[in-house]
Design an enzyme around this catalytic site. Structure first.
Site, PDB file in Angstrom:
ATOM      1  N   HIS A 228       0.875  -1.269  -0.082  1.00 57.52           N
ATOM      2  CA  HIS A 228       0.039   0.182   0.056  1.00 57.52           C
ATOM      3  C   HIS A 228       0.909   1.287  -0.079  1.00 57.52           C
ATOM      4  CE1 HIS A 228      -3.486   2.570   0.875  1.00 57.52           C
ATOM      5  NE2 HIS A 228      -2.447   3.295   1.611  1.00 57.52           N
TER       6      HIS A 228
ATOM      7  N   ASP B  33     -15.057   2.380   7.504  1.00 53.11           N
ATOM      8  CA  ASP B  33     -13.867   3.432   7.126  1.00 53.11           C
ATOM      9  C   ASP B  33     -14.653   4.440   5.797  1.00 53.11           C
ATOM     10  OD1 ASP B  33     -11.149   4.436   6.551  1.00 53.11           O
ATOM     11  OD2 ASP B  33     -11.470   3.559   4.598  1.00 53.11           O
TER      12      ASP B  33
ATOM     13  N   ARG C 116     -14.585  12.718   7.416  1.00 55.81           N
ATOM     14  CA  ARG C 116     -13.338  13.239   7.731  1.00 55.81           C
ATOM     15  C   ARG C 116     -12.920  14.164   6.825  1.00 55.81           C
ATOM     16  NH1 ARG C 116      -9.469   8.704   7.558  1.00 55.81           N
ATOM     17  NH2 ARG C 116      -7.845  10.199   7.990  1.00 55.81           N
TER      18      ARG C 116
ATOM     19  N   SER D 266      -7.705   3.804   9.141  1.00 49.35           N
ATOM     20  CA  SER D 266      -8.492   3.809   7.828  1.00 49.35           C
ATOM     21  C   SER D 266      -7.581   2.709   6.900  1.00 49.35           C
ATOM     22  CB  SER D 266      -8.321   5.169   7.373  1.00 49.35           C
ATOM     23  OG  SER D 266      -8.553   5.225   6.084  1.00 49.35           O
TER      24      SER D 266
ATOM     25  N   LYS E 142      -8.734  -1.549   6.113  1.00 48.44           N
ATOM     26  CA  LYS E 142      -8.949  -2.265   4.767  1.00 48.44           C
ATOM     27  C   LYS E 142      -7.991  -3.170   4.422  1.00 48.44           C
ATOM     28  CE  LYS E 142      -8.931   2.156   3.241  1.00 48.44           C
ATOM     29  NZ  LYS E 142      -9.113   3.591   2.766  1.00 48.44           N
TER      30      LYS E 142
END
Ligand code: URA
Length: 441
Positions: A100, A179, A186, A201, A205
């Site tokens: 990620h 999320d 947010r 967050s 995931k």
């Protein structure tokens, strides 16, 4: 004088509807550590509508200022994972490992890395998002390939993962739905820039995705979420800890994002550069980041292979073509081209000392490559090519940047914003390595 922090009330009796949101908001506002029972109730009650948007907004702002301590963050993240389904990839015959990135300008790494690591023997299940703001999204890039589909039923995703070894697709609505709701909230309440909220967050995931191992590419610099190395280090450490606590072997690399990665910024432009890299003709900074991440992923997956050899001998490119075709894309199709292009020339001769990632990213976004709101569409063709990179010698009048747009007037306007994007001097800049440091066990 500081007020004493009140202690937590007893957990509500089983079956009884529970806490008052306003009490929990006050508690966090005043610096009390929330209990696991309170956090789980809060997230569940928010999803069911019992806690109102304005109450959760206030809670997020209280967290923004007060933070979450380690135990609270662990429970907050677990509650977000448990708000939806958790994919079961235990049937994969190869070790699963994902990557990620916290997002950067010209960051097309996933398009190269997923097939590369798959060609080395791992399974890469990459559930990705779309871009928001000046950093592009992997799905937006891939959608510039004719026919390619981002949305797959979970069974198809698992089948492609097994057959091809890598899949990049949209995360379904059932994955960490808390999320999805919290991120949207947010975004409109000025609470995105909170390290515990960002960490939970991202990690909720990735944990729900079911990967056994994960490498985080935490970008640092003008074009990144984290402009400061200390913040990037804290974010990376927080996410690595959350991964380990949830049974996902996790490590992180901090990588530079002061200047765009590679030369291409924009959807189809980046796909073209990714394919060139898979064909052994990638820009050195991009290749270095890809190989560092690949080595890290393979180490976590327990695979001994030389990713540099797999990148240069064509095996990674073959895997990329299979991955694109498995999702309906035509790897041989021509990519769309913008109707107009304009260049920005060097105002003087000398060494290109810097090229600001954020300014270039914002320019590409304004040309149409990115979106301002999640419902906006993006242009597949718009973007910026960096014809020179820091450390290269340039001559006055030589084109430095090439802007691609569907609208020539827009290209002219954006070209006018780029004079502050670079610095030319009489000395070359000190060379800097794109990978700064590793965080993990
Ligand atoms: N990306 C995410 O998925 N979540 C954040 O909070 C920030 C970036």
């Amino acid at each position: 004088m500081a007020e004493p922090v009140p202690s937590a009330p007893a957990a509500p009796a089983a079956g009884r509807a529970a806490y008052a949101a306003v009490d929990l908001i006050r508690a966090k506002r005043d610096g009390r550590v929330l209990t696991a029972s309170e956090i789980r109730w809060l997230i569940g009650a928010y999803l069911s509508g019992e806690v109102a948007e304005e109450q959760m907004s206030a809670m997020l702002m209280a967290i923004y200022f007060r933070g979450l301590e380690a135990g609270e963050l662990r429970t907050w993240t677990s509650a977000m994972v448990d708000s939806g389904e958790r994919l079961d990839l235990s049937g994969s015959s190869r070790p699963t490992v994902d990557k990620h990135s916290t997002g950067g300008v010209g960051d097309k790494v996933s398009l190269i890395l997923a097939p590369l690591v798959a060609a080395c023997g791992a399974a890469v299940p990459q559930l990705s998002g779309r871009g928001l703001g000046h950093t592009g999204g992997t799905l937006d890039k891939l959608e510039s390939i004719p026919g390619w589909q981002a949305t797959l039923p979970p069974a198809d995703m698992a089948a492609i993962l097994q057959r091809v070894g890598c899949v990049i697709c949209a995360a379904g609505p059932g994955l960490a739905p808390a999320d999805r709701r919290l991120y949207a909230l947010r975004d409109v309440t000025g609470t995105v820039e909170s390290i515990p909220l960002i960490a939970s967050s991202i990690m909720s995931k990735k944990i729900a995705e079911g990967t056994a191992a994960l490498v985080l590419d935490v970008k640092v610099g003008s074009g990144a979420f984290m402009r400061d190395i200390a913040d990037a280090r804290l974010l990376a450490t927080t996410m690595v800890t959350l991964g380990s606590e949830h049974g996902v072997r996790t490590s992180a690399l901090l990588t530079r994002m002061d200047t765009p990665l590679g030369r291409a910024v924009g959807n189809a432009l980046e796909v073209e550069e990714a394919v060139a890299t898979l064909a052994g003709k990638g820009p050195p900074d991009l290749v270095e980041v890809v190989l560092a991440l690949a080595r890290e992923m393979l180490a976590l997956a327990g695979i001994t292979a030389d990713p540099a050899a797999v990148l240069t001998d064509g095996r990674a490119l073959t895997r990329y073509r299979a991955m694109i075709a498995a999702q309906g894309g035509d790897p041989d199709a021509s990519l769309p081209l913008a109707a107009h292009s304009r260049t920005v020339p060097a105002p003087a001769s000398g060494w290109l000392r810097s090229l600001d990632a954020r300014v270039v990213g914002v320019a590409a976004w304004r040309l149409g490559a990115g979106r301002a709101r999640s419902q906006d569409t993006v242009s597949p063709t718009a973007g910026v090519l960096c014809l020179a990179k820091p450390g290269e010698r340039v001559e006055a009048g030589q084109p430095l940047l090439e802007l691609h747009a569907d609208d020539d007037a827009l290209a002219a306007t954006v070209a006018g914003t780029l004079s502050g994007a670079f610095e030319i001097g009489s000395e070359p800049p000190e060379p800097v390595a794109p990978v700064i440091e590793r965080i993990g066990e």
